[in-house]
Write an enzyme that holds these catalytic residues in place. Structure first.
Site, PDB file in Angstrom:
ATOM      1  N   LYS A 286       0.833  -1.192   0.000  1.00  0.00           N
ATOM      2  CA  LYS A 286       0.000   0.000   0.000  1.00  0.00           C
ATOM      3  C   LYS A 286       0.876   1.255   0.000  1.00  0.00           C
ATOM      4  CE  LYS A 286      -3.698  -1.967   2.902  1.00  0.00           C
ATOM      5  NZ  LYS A 286      -4.832  -1.799   1.975  1.00  0.00           N
ATOM      6  N   ARG A 360     -10.586 -11.310   1.447  1.00  0.00           N
ATOM      7  CA  ARG A 360     -11.499 -12.326   0.893  1.00  0.00           C
ATOM      8  C   ARG A 360     -10.879 -13.719   0.934  1.00  0.00           C
ATOM      9  NH1 ARG A 360     -11.794  -9.139  -4.662  1.00  0.00           N
ATOM     10  NH2 ARG A 360     -11.332  -7.507  -3.127  1.00  0.00           N
TER      11      ARG A 360
END
Length: 509
Positions: A286, A360
């Site tokens: 990130k 996920r």
């Protein structure tokens, strides 16, 4: 009487003593009338103090909008042997509290405003919720307690504490206060866990906290460490967590209602919460600014844990199990990579395209585990999953995905009561092809970025692991965090979802 001396406390009965402030309600003008609308207690206070509070409100240009306050300082009179007030001592201030149209949202905001207006005081008396119905009175007390929250800190500067006591004048039933305290406790716990620094909050620490809290409630706990996860085939959780020196865990906490046979209509509800205790993005790293709030990426796990504990406290009729997949998504010599193929708990193979879409992956492992071993009647997952959800809906709503109409209505009704808003999103079948892979059963992010709908494709991916189940997916990436305190929402971790799911369980049929 609600007491909140620094941390959330129990409710007790009114006692005599010194009063620092009296808070009275003023509503917004009604249609066709420009005058402010005094509420219960305002006229009485005007008679007793010899001042026209409505006139003072007009002079101060006080709108009566929900969540606004105006303080009127009074000279402290000498005590006399006679007083007609139902308390000892006269207050030094009267606070006008805007209640708007007195909806549940208005009253919750009024409660939050009261909390901020009375910080540092000893005892405050209020008539604000005196004429509210059960939902409105609950919302008022919830708002007060939620806005009284202070983030635990290692600094000596702890800020001004909330008032020691808030005395509710008027017919407020005990069960209203008890329900509000229960909801506020659940939210405070989520905030405490989510705000904890990741230097403390490793997967092992979270597992220990879950165990300790569950032990207090007498709930069953099962913790799987790296060896058990490997033996159980949890390839997703292990892959996400293997780049960190802090090893992953899978925690299960179970509440079973007392009594046999189960109550009529009782169901088994399983809550799966994403528990990434820190997220660097892994090798798909990130940007610095995006990494700063990533200690909050386990908010879903905190919500699931809080709700099962609160369900036990509320003695809901449904069996509730929380499943917490816990891992740190770090970079290291053994980090998983874009291009890897993982084998998840149910044997599904998944091609990895972005290691920053790790949520996920751990959820898929946990959902397939819940489906295979827990036999839920209702399966709910809650996660700070996608930036797409917050881009599409902002900070005010969670993205709600379900194909079950009754569950959708139940959650929307719970959201109306708690103010934790949801927006029903479509599971667009045409987007499923975006998850096709030439190397594995699935890709976990779309092959074609032009499709968009990142929150939708994430939900479609998770749906593959709940075959035939009544299932709800809540993407709370937007409302789980707040950059500033607004009404009942605190800065940092908001605690979103705890009261929503607790009310959902209490009303589920």
């Amino acid at each position: 009487m609600v007491t909140a001396p620094g941390r959330l406390a129990d409710c007790t009965f009114l006692e005599e003593g010194e009063v620092d402030a009296v808070l009275v309600a003023v509503g917004a003008p009604v249609e066709g009338d420009d005058e402010l609308q005094p509420r219960a207690g305002t006229t009485d206070a005007a008679v007793r103090y010899g001042i026209d509070l409505a006139e003072l409100a007009e002079r101060a240009d006080f709108s009566g909008a929900a969540g606004t306050v105006h303080t009127i300082d009074l000279p402290r009179p000498h005590r006399s042997g006679r007083t007609t007030l139902p308390w000892q001592g006269l207050p030094s201030r009267v606070v006008l509290v805007g209640v708007g149209r007195e909806t549940t949202t208005d009253l919750r905001r009024a409660g939050a405003a009261v909390a901020r207006a009375t910080r540092g005081l000893g005892r405050a008396l209020t008539t604000v919720a005196a004429r509210a119905d059960v939902a409105g009175a609950t919302a008022f007390v919830e708002g007060y307690l939620l806005a009284s929250y202070r983030t635990p800190t290692a600094s000596a500067r702890t800020g001004t504490p909330p008032a020691e006591q808030l005395v509710l004048l008027g017919p407020t039933p005990d069960h209203v206060v008890e329900s509000a305290v229960r909801g506020a406790w659940a939210t405070w716990l989520v905030r405490d866990l989510t705000n904890a620094p990741s230097s403390t909050k490793t997967p092992g620490w979270m597992a220990d906290r879950a165990t300790a809290l569950a032990d207090v409630e007498g709930l069953d706990v099962r913790v799987l460490g790296p060896d058990e996860l490997a033996a159980g085939g949890f390839g997703g959780i292990l892959a996400v967590g293997r780049g960190s020196a802090s090893t992953p865990r899978l925690v299960t906490v179970s509440y079973v209602p007392f009594g046999s046979p189960p109550a009529r209509g009782s169901k088994h509800v399983v809550l799966v919460g994403k528990g990434i205790t820190y997220d660097t993005g892994g090798l798909s790293i990130k940007q610095r600014e995006a990494m700063i709030p990533m200690k909050t990426d386990m908010a879903g796990a905190a919500v699931a844990l809080s709700v099962v504990l609160s369900a036990s406290r509320a003695q809901v009729k449904h069996r509730v199990t929380a499943v917490l997949p816990l891992a740190e998504n770090h970079m290291g010599a053994d980090s998983y990579r874009p291009g890897d193929v993982l084998t998840l708990h149910d044997g599904t193979t998944v091609e990895i395209a972005n290691t920053d879409a790790e949520g996920r992956i751990v959820l898929a492992d946990a959902l397939s585990y819940a489906d295979a071993t827990l036999d839920p009647d209702v399966l709910v997952d809650v996660a700070t999953l996608t930036g797409a959800a917050s881009l599409g809906l902002g900070r005010g709503h969670a993205a709600l995905y379900t194909e079950d109409e009754k569950l959708r209505v139940a959650l929307e009704s719970a959201a109306d009561l708690t103010g934790e808003r949801v927006w029903h999103m479509p599971l667009v079948e045409d987007y499923e092809s975006a998850l096709d892979s030439s190397l594995a059963d699935l890709r976990h992010v779309p092959t074609d970025a032009s499709i968009g709908g990142g929150s939708i494709t994430a939900a479609l991916f998770l749906r593959r692991f709940v075959p035939g189940r009544r299932w709800v997916h809540l993407d709370i990436a937007g409302p789980a965090r707040a950059t500033s305190a607004v009404h009942e929402v605190s800065k940092g971790a908001s605690g979103y979802g705890a009261r929503l799911l607790l009310r959902f369980l209490e009303k589920l049929r």
